[in-house]
Motif scaffolding. Structure first.
Motif, mmCIF file in Angstrom:
data_model
loop_
_atom_site.group_PDB
_atom_site.id
_atom_site.type_symbol
_atom_site.label_atom_id
_atom_site.label_comp_id
_atom_site.label_asym_id
_atom_site.label_seq_id
_atom_site.Cartn_x
_atom_site.Cartn_y
_atom_site.Cartn_z
ATOM 1 N N GLU A 41 0.817 -1.223 0.000
ATOM 2 C CA GLU A 41 0.000 0.000 0.000
ATOM 3 C C GLU A 41 0.845 1.266 0.000
ATOM 4 O OE1 GLU A 41 -2.994 -0.075 -0.746
ATOM 5 O OE2 GLU A 41 -3.320 -2.216 -0.507
ATOM 6 N N ASN A 57 6.208 0.476 -1.305
ATOM 7 C CA ASN A 57 7.553 -0.030 -1.077
ATOM 8 C C ASN A 57 7.779 -1.334 -1.834
ATOM 9 O OD1 ASN A 57 8.698 1.915 0.791
ATOM 10 N ND2 ASN A 57 7.143 1.209 2.243
ATOM 11 N N VAL A 107 -12.148 4.815 5.205
ATOM 12 C CA VAL A 107 -11.321 5.942 5.660
ATOM 13 C C VAL A 107 -10.775 6.716 4.465
ATOM 14 C CG1 VAL A 107 -9.189 6.558 6.880
ATOM 15 C CG2 VAL A 107 -10.767 4.900 7.889
ATOM 16 N N GLU A 116 -11.831 10.669 3.446
ATOM 17 C CA GLU A 116 -10.877 11.736 3.113
ATOM 18 C C GLU A 116 -11.230 12.391 1.788
ATOM 19 O OE1 GLU A 116 -7.930 13.044 4.725
ATOM 20 O OE2 GLU A 116 -9.129 12.136 6.312
ATOM 21 N N TRP A 170 -0.927 2.091 -7.723
ATOM 22 C CA TRP A 170 -0.117 3.298 -7.826
ATOM 23 C C TRP A 170 -0.019 3.769 -9.273
ATOM 24 C CZ3 TRP A 170 1.255 6.659 -4.211
ATOM 25 C CH2 TRP A 170 1.129 6.251 -2.881
ATOM 26 N N ARG A 229 -5.534 16.033 -6.622
ATOM 27 C CA ARG A 229 -5.375 15.241 -5.392
ATOM 28 C C ARG A 229 -5.645 13.797 -5.757
ATOM 29 N NH1 ARG A 229 -4.964 13.124 -0.629
ATOM 30 N NH2 ARG A 229 -5.742 14.149 1.251
ATOM 31 N N TRP A 264 -6.754 4.312 9.990
ATOM 32 C CA TRP A 264 -6.161 5.655 10.014
ATOM 33 C C TRP A 264 -4.665 5.568 9.706
ATOM 34 C CZ3 TRP A 264 -2.235 7.554 13.085
ATOM 35 C CH2 TRP A 264 -2.021 8.941 13.004
ATOM 36 N N ARG A 265 -3.985 4.629 10.352
ATOM 37 C CA ARG A 265 -2.544 4.464 10.133
ATOM 38 C C ARG A 265 -2.255 4.072 8.686
ATOM 39 N NH1 ARG A 265 0.841 0.142 10.365
ATOM 40 N NH2 ARG A 265 -0.756 -1.228 11.219
ATOM 41 N N LEU A 266 -3.047 3.168 8.130
ATOM 42 C CA LEU A 266 -2.852 2.785 6.730
ATOM 43 C C LEU A 266 -3.035 3.994 5.813
ATOM 44 C CD1 LEU A 266 -2.371 0.510 4.635
ATOM 45 C CD2 LEU A 266 -4.866 0.348 4.435
ATOM 46 N N GLU A 287 0.070 6.016 5.871
ATOM 47 C CA GLU A 287 1.205 5.408 5.168
ATOM 48 C C GLU A 287 1.031 5.425 3.656
ATOM 49 O OE1 GLU A 287 3.885 4.905 6.601
ATOM 50 O OE2 GLU A 287 3.181 5.069 8.657
ATOM 51 N N ALA A 288 -0.223 5.334 3.190
ATOM 52 C CA ALA A 288 -0.473 5.320 1.741
ATOM 53 C C ALA A 288 -0.708 6.726 1.182
ATOM 54 C CB ALA A 288 -1.655 4.408 1.414
ATOM 55 N N TYR A 289 -0.480 7.723 2.014
ATOM 56 C CA TYR A 289 -0.556 9.134 1.600
ATOM 57 C C TYR A 289 -1.979 9.548 1.243
ATOM 58 C CZ TYR A 289 1.603 13.523 -0.006
ATOM 59 O OH TYR A 289 1.987 14.833 -0.147
ATOM 60 N N ASN A 290 -2.946 8.897 1.837
ATOM 61 C CA ASN A 290 -4.324 9.346 1.681
ATOM 62 C C ASN A 290 -4.664 10.413 2.712
ATOM 63 O OD1 ASN A 290 -5.322 7.685 -0.518
ATOM 64 N ND2 ASN A 290 -5.032 5.956 0.872
ATOM 65 N N LYS A 291 -4.100 10.284 3.883
ATOM 66 C CA LYS A 291 -4.285 11.258 4.956
ATOM 67 C C LYS A 291 -3.123 12.245 4.877
ATOM 68 C CE LYS A 291 -7.059 11.676 8.603
ATOM 69 N NZ LYS A 291 -8.490 11.305 8.666
ATOM 70 N N TRP A 336 6.311 11.377 3.489
ATOM 71 C CA TRP A 336 6.193 11.499 2.041
ATOM 72 C C TRP A 336 6.972 12.709 1.537
ATOM 73 C CZ3 TRP A 336 4.749 8.047 -1.468
ATOM 74 C CH2 TRP A 336 4.095 6.912 -1.005
ATOM 75 N N LYS A 368 9.481 4.270 1.817
ATOM 76 C CA LYS A 368 8.730 4.980 2.867
ATOM 77 C C LYS A 368 8.657 4.107 4.111
ATOM 78 C CE LYS A 368 5.375 7.536 4.834
ATOM 79 N NZ LYS A 368 5.480 6.892 6.172
ATOM 80 N N LEU A 369 9.373 4.517 5.138
ATOM 81 C CA LEU A 369 9.291 3.818 6.421
ATOM 82 C C LEU A 369 8.026 4.244 7.169
ATOM 83 C CD1 LEU A 369 13.011 4.088 7.550
ATOM 84 C CD2 LEU A 369 11.758 1.955 7.133
ATOM 85 N N PRO A 370 7.502 3.377 8.010
ATOM 86 C CA PRO A 370 6.285 3.746 8.749
ATOM 87 C C PRO A 370 6.531 4.855 9.768
ATOM 88 C CG PRO A 370 7.119 1.606 9.502
ATOM 89 C CD PRO A 370 7.950 2.001 8.318
#
Lengths: 276, 276
Positions: free
Chosen positions: A73, A76, A106, A110, A253, A264, B68-70, B73-77, B253, B267-269
């Motif tokens: 996701e 990487n 989620v 967004e 991606w 966006r 939320w965390r995902l 990490e996937a640059y949605n948030k 990011w 991209k590290l978490p």
């Protein structure tokens, strides 16, 4: 495996009509927050104890399946061919349980918040690009009977499935689609499906509750090039034609990389396959 | 909260020397696959039953913390200011348990495989860009006592912490760093830390086992602009000076977006904070 048999049973319960497919496939997706909303749900419930956890339950045969999924996701992990064999159960439970739906919600929350915050001109030139497979329509009925991405992609059997026109709406994406239409932003479908699949794809989308799109852009027969090249090229044509791409959503991606990306971008989850 | 007290206890166990910090902070990270590798580990073990699962355990107070965390990490948030208050426990357990380490390991495994597959010229111009905070060094000792990202960023207290030079190595990143040095790829640190923090940052890095970097690039005092503008500008300067950026790794990011990104990005978490 046992789960595959259960899935086959679920699929067998479905009729051939548009509505029946939707009913059966939306069933697990609708099971959120521990609620059980229909009679077949206990089948899903029986699978739940095996749901890969964010903790150690996600580890199967040496592969940390939840970390593998996160790496996919976050872009990487690239150019992968199949889901690790040891993660078939993990991915199956992710897709069939509430987790996939919750992650998708989620993302769409967004996107909706972003769309609602746009200062729209209302001139009819503002569009939002939607990918189709695993973005607007789910092919889970196919992948559930083909190893949840652990089997190498078989174009013949997948295209035969596409021609059935039986894919089901991803309800979170459809929510975004309808919100955009209500705001005056025109949806444009942009898909790697080929031009010869136009009729069945349009029918499948309508059957699943999508209405009012501005364009349905499919890949020309014989197109040579990457998904990024095709899709960014089509977005460029949209802009050249005077459209403003205010948003772009896909599960790969390659749906959202390559200028012009759109103002966006949003990446929906997809642990089933990779398109470069 | 109870967990914060346990963390404080852990931190209190640490001495002021470089090695002592490393010992105490690496403790939870080293506890993988259920192994317990040192005496203080039972403290961490006591936290484990609360580890947010990828299933419903990740939901706290209406926020699906794992989703939320995902999305982060996937640059949605994007452009978020703080971790949702209801996710403090989830993020704390994610960071202190084996999950963060496991997710980081998969990313670094990809990076190492990529690096090993490079056809290197060995001309001394090939570099790999490393971010520092939450990439090369962990500020978990700070964030563990500041709400795991739920508190608004406090530049004064954070900078005071940085000046202690007590941040700890992220062991997976250090493994990548050392692998690259052994392959002949030169590491370049590129950080949003300011020029006046050069001495303490270099000492902190050396103390934590980083050696042999080509450059340590910090933000000039008074720099105005975004993180993307600063970092992509510095990468441009590297290329203009004849370097070839074969890889680029960061936790934000903004570390890996903006041309020239580098030939491959990782991209590290990081669920603790967002830098735009």
């Amino acid at each position: 495996m046992a789960m595959a048999k259960l899935v086959l049973l679920l699929v067998a319960l479905a009729g051939s009509s548009c509505a029946a497919w939707e009913l059966n496939i939306r069933m697990p997706a609708a099971r959120l927050d521990g609620e059980v909303r229909d009679a077949a749900a206990p089948l899903i419930h029986a699978l739940r104890p095996l749901v890969g956890s964010a903790g150690d339950l996600g580890r199967r045969g040496g592969v940390a399946c939840d970390s593998w999924r996160l790496a996919v996701e976050a872009y990487n992990k690239r150019d992968w061919k199949t889901v690790p064999a040891s993660c078939e159960g993990y991915v199956g439970h992710y897709m069939l349980g509430g987790h996939y739906r919750r992650d998708s919600r989620v993302v769409v929350d967004e996107a909706v918040a972003y769309a609602e915050g746009l200062e729209l001109t209302g001139n009819g030139r503002e569009v939002w690009v939607f990918d189709i497979d695993e973005t607007s329509l789910s092919n889970l009925p196919y992948y559930a009977t083909h190893g949840f991405g652990t089997e190498p992609f078989n174009a013949t059997s997948f295209n035969a499935y596409v021609m059935e026109g039986s894919a089901v709406a991803l309800p979170e994406t459809r929510r975004l689609f309808r919100k955009l239409v209500s705001l005056g932003v025109k949806p444009v479908f942009l898909t790697g499906r080929s031009e010869e699949q136009r009729a069945v794809t349009a029918a499948n989308l309508r059957c699943q509750g999508y209405a009012g799109w501005e364009k349905l852009l499919l890949k020309p027969l014989g197109f040579k090039g990457t998904a990024v090249a095709f899709k960014s090229g089509e977005r460029r044509k949209l802009e050249d034609a005077g459209y403003v791409i205010v948003g772009n959503i896909g599960d790969q991606w390659s749906d959202i990389l390559g200028a012009p990306e759109g103002a966006r971008t949003f990446k929906l989850p997809d642990p089933l396959y990779y398109i470069g």
